[in-house]
Design an enzyme around this catalytic site. Structure first.
Site, PDB file in Angstrom:
ATOM      1  N   ASP A   1       9.353   2.478   1.778  1.00 46.91           N
ATOM      2  CA  ASP A   1       8.173   3.220   2.229  1.00 46.91           C
ATOM      3  C   ASP A   1       7.993   2.915   3.709  1.00 46.91           C
ATOM      4  O   ASP A   1       7.450   1.879   4.087  1.00 46.91           O
ATOM      5  CB  ASP A   1       6.958   2.790   1.405  1.00 46.91           C
ATOM      6  CG  ASP A   1       5.682   3.509   1.841  1.00 46.91           C
ATOM      7  OD1 ASP A   1       5.715   4.169   2.901  1.00 46.91           O
ATOM      8  OD2 ASP A   1       4.668   3.393   1.138  1.00 46.91           O
TER       9      ASP A   1
ATOM     10  N   PHE B   1       0.866  -1.191   0.000  1.00 43.25           N
ATOM     11  CA  PHE B   1       0.000   0.000   0.000  1.00 43.25           C
ATOM     12  C   PHE B   1       0.894   1.229   0.000  1.00 43.25           C
ATOM     13  O   PHE B   1       1.704   1.419   0.900  1.00 43.25           O
ATOM     14  CB  PHE B   1      -0.944   0.017   1.201  1.00 43.25           C
ATOM     15  CG  PHE B   1      -1.971   1.111   1.080  1.00 43.25           C
ATOM     16  CD1 PHE B   1      -3.123   0.926   0.325  1.00 43.25           C
ATOM     17  CD2 PHE B   1      -1.770   2.354   1.674  1.00 43.25           C
ATOM     18  CE1 PHE B   1      -4.055   1.947   0.178  1.00 43.25           C
ATOM     19  CE2 PHE B   1      -2.703   3.377   1.529  1.00 43.25           C
ATOM     20  CZ  PHE B   1      -3.846   3.170   0.779  1.00 43.25           C
TER      21      PHE B   1
ATOM     22  N   LYS C   1       2.519   9.544   8.567  1.00 46.92           N
ATOM     23  CA  LYS C   1       1.828   9.000   9.729  1.00 46.92           C
ATOM     24  C   LYS C   1       2.368   9.508  11.079  1.00 46.92           C
ATOM     25  O   LYS C   1       2.032  10.596  11.504  1.00 46.92           O
ATOM     26  CB  LYS C   1       1.837   7.472   9.663  1.00 46.92           C
ATOM     27  CG  LYS C   1       0.878   6.946   8.559  1.00 46.92           C
ATOM     28  CD  LYS C   1       0.558   5.506   8.769  1.00 46.92           C
ATOM     29  CE  LYS C   1      -0.343   4.924   7.693  1.00 46.92           C
ATOM     30  NZ  LYS C   1      -1.749   5.223   7.866  1.00 46.92           N
TER      31      LYS C   1
HETATM   32  C1  PLP Z   1       3.032   2.211   3.806  1.00 44.01           C
HETATM   33  C2  PLP Z   1       2.085   3.316   3.443  1.00 44.01           C
HETATM   34  N1  PLP Z   1       2.384   4.133   2.423  1.00 44.01           N
HETATM   35  C3  PLP Z   1       1.585   5.149   2.065  1.00 44.01           C
HETATM   36  C4  PLP Z   1       0.389   5.385   2.733  1.00 44.01           C
HETATM   37  C5  PLP Z   1      -0.487   6.540   2.333  1.00 44.01           C
HETATM   38  O1  PLP Z   1      -0.475   7.510   3.330  1.00 44.01           O
HETATM   39  P1  PLP Z   1      -1.601   8.662   3.360  1.00 44.01           P
HETATM   40  O2  PLP Z   1      -2.901   8.003   3.678  1.00 44.01           O
HETATM   41  O3  PLP Z   1      -1.133   9.610   4.424  1.00 44.01           O
HETATM   42  O4  PLP Z   1      -1.617   9.290   2.005  1.00 44.01           O
HETATM   43  C6  PLP Z   1       0.030   4.539   3.791  1.00 44.01           C
HETATM   44  C7  PLP Z   1      -1.252   4.714   4.484  1.00 44.01           C
HETATM   45  O5  PLP Z   1      -1.781   3.837   5.113  1.00 44.01           O
HETATM   46  C8  PLP Z   1       0.892   3.476   4.155  1.00 44.01           C
HETATM   47  O6  PLP Z   1       0.595   2.651   5.157  1.00 44.01           O
END
Ligand code: PLP
Length: 395
Positions: free
Chosen positions: A220, A135, A249
């Site tokens: 990520d 994700f 986050k």
């Molecule tokens: C690993 C990872 N990358 C990117 C995102 C996207 O973040 P945002 O919802 O702040 O755009 C998330 C959100 O859950 C995530 O867990």
């Protein structure tokens, strides 16, 4: 009293399957609803409230900054932005920072940086390899990067340049690599995909492959970073260093902020290549600085490791008690409990009724991502409530 949930259905787009509770206040690991009922929060704003709700260090920093300077535009230098960038660089293996406002902006920006690097240094290579069940966010490009058909299908066709391959399979990455590949992008542990852990040697093998091919490794760490897994960043536990890392986050403990960090050799953006109106504004950076400084100074990552082990042990005991629990997995304070059938939705409701907030990460799995400042007392309380909720729903 207003019927807030009815008003939400009337005025808000139907994007969320919300748990039927309207939260109005938070403190530490606890939140209260509009009727004054208290809950123990093991959702933590989806792994965002790293220092818990309304932590004094963050509240004071934001209040002070709000009185001083909230936003200027990036036409000018601002001190909170520079201080937070310095703090992150001094405490990571990366050399340069760019701030944005959310996770997806960080991953999207990281891919733009990798493509820029590809254009300048890799003969215009632009493809990024990512994994199934990953994700990376919700823009069109990051939907293409996110290897889950349920997110992709409603928006086809998606931007080109992303190859999704099996997670935890180095051969799949090798097979997908061509002379068009500029980077591999991975979560050290897949969060939204169900708290999926890599095999011990996977990330090291990916790093070695990227080095061999001269392509970039983007980690990520939006969910795993800033202490959640028991070290300030997850990469520290796997004996590797990324070329680019994304954060969001937990970085602002609730105040929206994201970051792209990169090694010097990869920091190839020139003025005008990338930007953001709000990214790196003094208010968000003051929150980020207060959060990261508190986490470092008070070894909050160490607490996440210790309390995370305690939580995992407690969940393992519940696994012994309830046959339908098939697995407990995770690291630090990012932990999932999987079941033999799709009971996670019913369990979220049973926990809610007993005063505990948890997340359904998959139809058959719960995820626990409480604030990193919790202690064993809160874990005991959560385990007791979960035990009762499990008795309500499963055998
Ligand atoms: C690993 C990872 N990358 C990117 C995102 C996207 O973040 P945002 O919802 O702040 O755009 C998330 C959100 O859950 C995530 O867990």
């Amino acid at each position: 009293m207003s019927n807030w949930q009815e008003l939400e259905h009337k005025y808000y787009m139907g994007t969320f399957n919300r748990t039927p509770v309207t939260l109005v206040k938070g403190e530490g690991a606890r939140v209260w609803d509009e009727n004054g009922r208290e809950y123990l929060d093991f959702v933590g704003g989806w792994a965002v409230n790293s220092l818990g709700h309304c932590h004094p260090a963050v509240v004071e920093a934001v209040t002070e900054q709000a009185r001083t300077l909230i936003q200027t535009s990036n036409q000018f230098y601002t001190i909170p932005q520079i201080r937070l960038a310095e703090l992150l660089v001094q405490n990571s293996c990366l050399d340069k920072v760019f701030f944005c406002n959310s996770g997806v902006e960080a991953t999207e920006g990281a891919v733009k940086l990798a493509r820029r690097y590809g254009k300048l240094k890799l003969n215009e290579a632009y493809e990024v390899i990512t994994t199934f069940d990953s994700f990376h966010g919700r823009t069109l490009a990051m939907t293409a990067a996110t290897g889950q058909t349920k997110f992709q299908e409603p928006y086809l066709p998606l931007p080109a340049g992303f190859i999704n391959v099996e997670y935890n399979n180095i051969e799949a990455i090798k097979a997908a690599t061509t002379n068009q590949t500029c980077a591999v992008m991975l979560e050290p542990i897949q969060g939204e995909g169900g708290v999926n852990l890599p095999d011990d040697d996977y990330l090291r093998a990916v790093r070695a492959w990227c080095d061999q091919k001269g392509i970039l490794l983007i980690l990520d760490e939006i969910q795993t970073g800033v202490g959640r897994l028991g070290t300030l960043f997850a990469y520290e536990q796997y004996g590797i260093e990324p070329d680019i890392m994304t954060l969001a986050k937990g970085l602002g403990s609730g105040v929206p902020i994201g970051a792209i960090l990169a090694k010097d050799k990869v920091s190839v953006f020139s003025p005008g290549d990338h930007g953001s109106t709000f990214g790196g504004n003094p208010l968000a950076c003051a929150a980020g600085y207060a959060t990261v400084k508190f986490i470092i100074d008070n070894d909050i990552a160490g607490n996440a490791e210790k309390v995370g082990q305690y939580l995992t042990k407690g969940l393992e005991s519940l696994k012994q008690k309830f046959q339908s629990v098939t697995e407990v997995r995770g690291s630090g304070l990012l932990v999932a409990m999987e079941f033999s059938s799709d009971v996670a939705g019913a369990l979220v409701m049973a926990c809610l009724n007993r005063g505990l907030l948890v997340n359904r990460v998959k139809p058959n799995a719960l995820r626990f991502m409480p604030p990193l400042i919790i202690g064993e007392k809160e874990v005991d309380e959560a385990l007791d409530l979960l035990d009762k909720a499990l008795s309500d729903v499963v055998s």
